[in-house]
Scaffold this active site. Structure first.
Site, mmCIF file in Angstrom:
data_model
loop_
_atom_site.group_PDB
_atom_site.id
_atom_site.type_symbol
_atom_site.label_atom_id
_atom_site.label_comp_id
_atom_site.label_asym_id
_atom_site.label_seq_id
_atom_site.Cartn_x
_atom_site.Cartn_y
_atom_site.Cartn_z
ATOM 1 C CE1 TYR A 177 -3.012 -3.056 0.412
ATOM 2 C CE2 TYR A 177 -3.622 -2.266 2.574
ATOM 3 C CZ TYR A 177 -3.767 -3.178 1.556
ATOM 4 O OH TYR A 177 -4.673 -4.204 1.685
ATOM 5 C CG HIS A 219 -0.999 -8.464 0.342
ATOM 6 N ND1 HIS A 219 -0.607 -7.154 0.294
ATOM 7 C CD2 HIS A 219 -2.332 -8.462 0.100
ATOM 8 C CE1 HIS A 219 -1.665 -6.389 0.030
ATOM 9 N NE2 HIS A 219 -2.714 -7.165 -0.097
#
Length: 272
Positions: A47, A105
């Site tokens: 991110y 992730h």
């Protein structure tokens, strides 16, 4: 706020997602959320916002034990040395001496699961993450991790909302007492204009989004991390906790299409 107990951590069932939030906007959003009472913040190395989140956490001045912070290692960094480098960078950017939950992730086609989880379990053993888990793992992958490697998985974070069926995955996770953390719980905004959800909302003095969120949070073992950068949206998501759905509402929601996956990158696994 209800919590889910998993692998020695207490996970608030409603958290703040931060994907695509950057810089000062991200910092302000996290400061706002913490001020409203959110205690579960979700981020990831991919991110690119761990630094502003760390700054917001520092500014809030809350006791560390009151806060749950999740971050994640990207699928390109799953070799043991790369996991450690990613983890060290994440911790430094967040300005923390530990995170509460560290997730893989996305699975990778060429990952070495035993080596990955040996590294993750070492990080846990060192006290630098309180728990480890996965995101976007299929039932087949989970079986390998949970039953063969016997890794202490604290959650599987996946896309889940009123328009996407995750029944087989939910059943497996429930059987193993592993929580499901729902990302994209509002189907990237698609729920807001759904006529069925709007009608249920009118009945309860709530929005369609609040109905969709409460539907998730009414399910055993499910937490949700809606992204919300505006204070009004953060308040509205908290307000979903007060919506009471009845059997008629649940039946109507069951009739919605359940095949609308919003997140399906080229590197995604073959979904079960």
């Amino acid at each position: 706020m209800e919590h889910l107990q998993t692998q020695g951590i207490s996970l608030p069932r409603l958290g703040l997602g931060t994907f695509r939030m950057q810089g000062d906007v991200c910092r302000a959003a996290v400061e706002s959320a913490l001020g409203l009472g959110y205690r579960h913040i979700d981020t990831a190395e991919m991110y690119g916002n761990e630094e502003p989140i760390g700054a917001a956490i520092t500014a809030a001045g809350l006791p560390r034990k009151e806060l749950h912070v999740t971050t994640k290692v990207w699928h390109e960094n799953l070799a043991p040395d790369a996991i450690r480098r990613s983890f060290d960078t994440s911790l430094k950017n967040l300005g923390l001496d530990h995170v509460d939950l560290y997730l893989v992730h996305w699975p990778s086609k060429n990952m070495n699961l035993p080596a990955m989880f040996e590294t993750l379990m070492k990080l846990k053993g060192e006290g630098r993450t309180r728990a480890i888990g996965v995101a976007n793992f299929t039932v087949a992958l989970l079986k390998t991790v949970v039953e063969e490697i016997k890794a202490p998985i604290a959650c599987n974070q996946v896309e889940y909302h009123v328009m996407l069926d995750q029944t087989p995955l939910r059943k497996y996770l429930a059987a193993k007492s592993i929580p499901l953390v729902a990302y994209c719980p509002l189907a990237q905004g698609k729920v807001a204009s759904d006529p069925t959800l709007m009608a249920i909302g009118r009945k309860h003095g709530a929005s369609a989004a609040q109905v969709a969120l409460k539907w998730l949070l009414d399910q055993d073992g499910v937490a949700a991390i809606p992204k919300a950068s505006r204070t009004e949206s953060q308040k509205a998501n908290l307000g979903a906790l007060n919506v009471g759905l009845d059997d008629e509402d649940i039946k109507a929601i069951a009739g919605l299409p359940k095949d609308r996956r919003c997140v399906n990158p080229g590197f995604a696994p073959a979904w079960d």
